[in-house]
Enzyme design. Sequence first.
Site, PDB file in Angstrom:
ATOM      1  CG  ASP A  39      -0.393  -0.090   2.519  1.00  0.00           C
ATOM      2  OD1 ASP A  39       0.850  -0.192   2.615  1.00  0.00           O
ATOM      3  OD2 ASP A  39      -1.151  -0.047   3.518  1.00  0.00           O
ATOM      4  CB  SER A  40       4.578   1.720   0.031  1.00  0.00           C
ATOM      5  OG  SER A  40       4.842   0.615  -0.815  1.00  0.00           O
ATOM      6  CG  ASP A  78       0.428  -4.053   2.126  1.00  0.00           C
ATOM      7  OD1 ASP A  78       0.388  -4.875   3.052  1.00  0.00           O
ATOM      8  OD2 ASP A  78       1.187  -3.076   2.104  1.00  0.00           O
ATOM      9  CE  LYS A 107       3.145  -5.969   3.732  1.00  0.00           C
ATOM     10  NZ  LYS A 107       2.660  -4.876   4.628  1.00  0.00           N
ATOM     11  CD  GLU A 109       0.684  -1.782   8.034  1.00  0.00           C
ATOM     12  OE1 GLU A 109       0.380  -1.042   8.992  1.00  0.00           O
ATOM     13  OE2 GLU A 109       1.127  -1.332   6.958  1.00  0.00           O
ATOM     14  CD  GLU A 176       7.868  -0.617   7.555  1.00  0.00           C
ATOM     15  OE1 GLU A 176       6.863  -1.268   7.213  1.00  0.00           O
ATOM     16  OE2 GLU A 176       8.149   0.514   7.103  1.00  0.00           O
TER      17      GLU A 176
HETATM   18  O1  KIV Z   1       3.492  -1.154   1.648  1.00  0.00           O
HETATM   19  C1  KIV Z   1       4.669  -1.539   1.648  1.00  0.00           C
HETATM   20  O2  KIV Z   1       5.458  -1.255   0.753  1.00  0.00           O
HETATM   21  C2  KIV Z   1       5.111  -2.358   2.773  1.00  0.00           C
HETATM   22  C3  KIV Z   1       6.568  -2.574   2.909  1.00  0.00           C
HETATM   23  C4  KIV Z   1       7.196  -1.379   3.502  1.00  0.00           C
HETATM   24  C5  KIV Z   1       6.875  -3.810   3.679  1.00  0.00           C
HETATM   25  O3  KIV Z   1       4.320  -2.784   3.559  1.00  0.00           O
END
Ligand code: KIV
Length: 258
Positions: A39-40, A78, A107, A109, A176
């Site tokens: 989600d970055s 994510d 993924k 969090e 992280e």
């Molecule tokens: O969203 C992302 O890029 C991430 C990484 C920083 C692990 O979760």
Amino acid sequence: MLDLTKLKDYKEPITMLTTYDALFAKLFDPLVDMLLVGDSLNMSFAGEKDTLSATMDMMIYHTRVVSRETKSSCVVCDMPFGSYTDKHLALKNASRVYQETDAHAVKIEGGESRADIIKHLTSNSIAVVGHIGLMPQNARLEGGYKIKGRTKKEIDQLLKDAKVVQEAGAFAIVIEGVIAEVAQMITKELEIPTIGIGSGNQTDGQVLVWSDMLGLYQEFKPKFVKQYLNGAELVQNAVKEYVKEVKSRKFPSEEYTY
Ligand code: KIV
């Protein structure tokens, strides 16, 4: 799919890069073990100040184009902020990832507080990568990006989070922004592989955001980012050259003309 636990057993570090589009998926797929549609992308692709406004539809779109071009890497999508606030919503949204893309896993969090959600997904046939330590989706709650594992209380919680996520069925876990010794300790305690970012070099693997490691993202550069390419300068030089040649009518020359 790649057996990540074997890589942990063989002590061969796992490589993961974020990827948001088909072009780069094709370039990265033969080279790295895992592609994370993080989600970055909300920051480095969409230009937002944090990841929180990424939506499920955005993640599905980017994961679809990445997974379509991927032949050998494990593709992880994510789950964005707000898409897994309870286990039923999480299953509904994670099912969309499987039904609308070719991703191998999602993924999530969160540690202990998200264990029931991870368990619900894994017991409903969805492969999950956990994510503990500095969690970017907590940026507004915590007032920034805070390195974790500096106090005994934090270390105990991190260890607990990691174990609970493993017990809930996650097959790997991103760590992280955690003090290197603590990330190493967690790695030793777990059977599943750990993939570090800003957490030293003793985790079972590493992940970086592609636009950071290629030197394209210029808003800020955290200490843990190594730029393997001066991407911004290279791209701008090429564009300058193009503009110069168009202005001077050097391009298109005979060679590029029908
Ligand atoms: O969203 C992302 O890029 C991430 C990484 C920083 C692990 O979760």
